[in-house]
Write a protein that holds these residues in place. Structure first.
Motif, PDB file in Angstrom:
ATOM      1  N   SER A 226       0.852  -1.192   0.000  1.00 32.20           N
ATOM      2  CA  SER A 226       0.000   0.000   0.000  1.00 32.20           C
ATOM      3  C   SER A 226       0.888   1.243   0.000  1.00 32.20           C
ATOM      4  O   SER A 226       2.093   1.157   0.241  1.00 32.20           O
ATOM      5  CB  SER A 226      -0.892   0.007   1.248  1.00 32.20           C
ATOM      6  N   ALA A 227       0.288   2.399  -0.258  1.00 30.03           N
ATOM      7  CA  ALA A 227       1.061   3.651  -0.301  1.00 30.03           C
ATOM      8  C   ALA A 227       1.745   3.918   1.039  1.00 30.03           C
ATOM      9  O   ALA A 227       2.910   4.324   1.091  1.00 30.03           O
ATOM     10  CB  ALA A 227       0.139   4.813  -0.664  1.00 30.03           C
ATOM     11  N   GLU A 228       1.019   3.677   2.148  1.00 32.27           N
ATOM     12  CA  GLU A 228       1.585   3.887   3.478  1.00 32.27           C
ATOM     13  C   GLU A 228       2.705   2.885   3.758  1.00 32.27           C
ATOM     14  O   GLU A 228       3.750   3.236   4.329  1.00 32.27           O
ATOM     15  CB  GLU A 228       0.475   3.741   4.542  1.00 32.27           C
ATOM     16  N   GLY A 229       2.488   1.628   3.342  1.00 32.68           N
ATOM     17  CA  GLY A 229       3.516   0.595   3.519  1.00 32.68           C
ATOM     18  C   GLY A 229       4.778   0.924   2.741  1.00 32.68           C
ATOM     19  O   GLY A 229       5.892   0.733   3.230  1.00 32.68           O
ATOM     20  N   ARG A 231       5.771   3.932   1.859  1.00 38.81           N
ATOM     21  CA  ARG A 231       6.418   5.100   2.476  1.00 38.81           C
ATOM     22  C   ARG A 231       7.268   4.694   3.676  1.00 38.81           C
ATOM     23  O   ARG A 231       8.414   5.121   3.818  1.00 38.81           O
ATOM     24  CB  ARG A 231       5.355   6.110   2.916  1.00 38.81           C
ATOM     25  N   LYS A 232       6.716   3.831   4.549  1.00 43.77           N
ATOM     26  CA  LYS A 232       7.447   3.387   5.736  1.00 43.77           C
ATOM     27  C   LYS A 232       8.669   2.562   5.355  1.00 43.77           C
ATOM     28  O   LYS A 232       9.752   2.717   5.924  1.00 43.77           O
ATOM     29  CB  LYS A 232       6.527   2.567   6.649  1.00 43.77           C
ATOM     30  N   ALA A 233       8.482   1.655   4.380  1.00 44.69           N
ATOM     31  CA  ALA A 233       9.585   0.789   3.948  1.00 44.69           C
ATOM     32  C   ALA A 233      10.707   1.597   3.309  1.00 44.69           C
ATOM     33  O   ALA A 233      11.895   1.370   3.567  1.00 44.69           O
ATOM     34  CB  ALA A 233       9.074  -0.264   2.972  1.00 44.69           C
ATOM     35  N   LEU A 234      10.333   2.559   2.470  1.00 45.47           N
ATOM     36  CA  LEU A 234      11.340   3.402   1.809  1.00 45.47           C
ATOM     37  C   LEU A 234      12.075   4.292   2.802  1.00 45.47           C
ATOM     38  O   LEU A 234      13.268   4.562   2.644  1.00 45.47           O
ATOM     39  CB  LEU A 234      10.682   4.266   0.724  1.00 45.47           C
ATOM     40  N   SER A 235      11.371   4.740   3.833  1.00 45.05           N
ATOM     41  CA  SER A 235      11.996   5.562   4.870  1.00 45.05           C
ATOM     42  C   SER A 235      13.092   4.779   5.590  1.00 45.05           C
ATOM     43  O   SER A 235      14.194   5.288   5.810  1.00 45.05           O
ATOM     44  CB  SER A 235      10.932   6.025   5.876  1.00 45.05           C
ATOM     45  N   THR A 236      12.783   3.518   5.924  1.00 45.47           N
ATOM     46  CA  THR A 236      13.752   2.669   6.623  1.00 45.47           C
ATOM     47  C   THR A 236      14.882   2.249   5.694  1.00 45.47           C
ATOM     48  O   THR A 236      16.058   2.385   6.023  1.00 45.47           O
ATOM     49  CB  THR A 236      13.057   1.405   7.185  1.00 45.47           C
TER      50      THR A 236
END
Length: 310
Positions: A226-229, A231-236
């Motif tokens: 998902s878009a939120e998933g 975003r979180k994965a790319l941040s880490t």
């Protein structure tokens, strides 16, 4: 037959210009303080913020420890040498520094590789993540990084200590690294140089390829998230990838080549011995919401303790 009559080595240092040395002294003293306090803050946040139960922060904690140890092997000596005219180190001290630099440097490479595997499992196999990355397996992986670093460095030092050094004894560097030291041996070092390059090159290139494959698979699999998933994965993962590029770029330049030295080596070495350990805490805190949140809680707790105390 050559005899080993060198009892100490002389560093030529980063520069022979006194004005440049004064600027470097202030600059690298500041950098070293940032390295120590920044990485200690990460370790404190992970331990007190109850993040050690997470495999990613478990390894991040030890990455910070390795960064402090790694930079402490070269930075304090280099900073002190900027104040003196004759920059010397004993033969035993040089071999010890050589061992330590390769031990902690290689351990850092393996920890970064393990952290990439951890992110791969977390993003590509989320339902099995805690089963695969349980505490026992994390401990075994961590032990493997230390053992791997020890084996790599003991081979490097064993190849060097059996060489005769009969003069000159000037090392065109600010610490004892493998290629500058091999240049001073008064015997043919071609075979030793090949083995050293194969040893360092295999670890550096092998780990880098594994890292590239891991993050490529991760990035491809993010299309299903998902878009939120995403975003979180790319941040880490973004913070991990940034550290890998900054660390592996200079390491590849230094160790993925035959036994030769270049004038640029000293400045390139500054990147992986000082700049990377300094940037790691900034990268992991600025790009990681969970670490920032834990630090905020830690700071809030400190303020509340002080307020209560008053």
């Amino acid at each position: 037959m050559y005899s080993n009559n060198v009892t100490e080595f002389i560093f030529l240092g980063l520069s022979q210009n006194p004005d440049v040395e004064e600027v470097c002294f202030v600059l690298f003293s500041f950098f070293y303080l940032v390295i120590v306090f920044g990485n200690l803050l990460i370790m404190l946040t992970v331990c007190i913020g109850n993040l050690l139960k997470s495999p990613m922060y478990f390894f991040l904690n030890y990455l910070s420890l390795v960064d402090i140890c790694y930079s402490s092997l070269t930075a304090p000596k280099m900073i002190f040498d900027l104040l003196v005219r004759k920059k010397t180190i004993s033969y035993v001290g040089c071999m010890s520094q050589l061992f330590g630099v390769h031990f902690f440097g290689c351990t850092e490479i393996f920890i970064l590789t393990v952290m990439a595997y951890d992110r791969y499992v977390a993003i590509c196999k989320p339902l099995h993540y805690m089963t695969i990355m349980d505490r026992e397996r994390c401990n075994k992986m961590l032990l493997g990084t230390w053992v791997g670093g020890f084996l790599h460095s003991i081979i490097q030092v064993a190849l060097v200590v059996q060489l005769p050094f009969c003069g000159p004894n000037e090392i065109d560097h600010y610490f004892c690294d493998i290629h500058p030291v091999l240049k001073l041996a008064c015997t043919d070092t071609y075979i030793v140089g090949v083995v050293v390059t194969a040893n360092s090159g295999t670890i550096t290139l092998g780990s880098f390829v594994i890292l590239l494959i891991s993050y490529t698979v991760i990035l491809v699999s993010l299309r299903k998230q998902s878009a939120e998933g995403r975003r979180k994965a790319l941040s880490t993962c973004g913070s991990h990838i940034a550290v890998v590029i900054i660390f592996f770029g200079p390491c590849t330049f230094m160790y993925m080549r035959p036994d030769t030295t270049f004038s640029e080596d000293k400045m390139v070495s500054v990147f992986y011995t000082i700049v990377t350990p300094m940037l790691n805490p900034m990268i992991y805190t600025l790009r990681n919401a969970e670490v920032k949140s834990a630090m905020k809680k830690l700071w809030t707790r400190k303020v509340s303790w002080e307020t209560t105390g008053k």
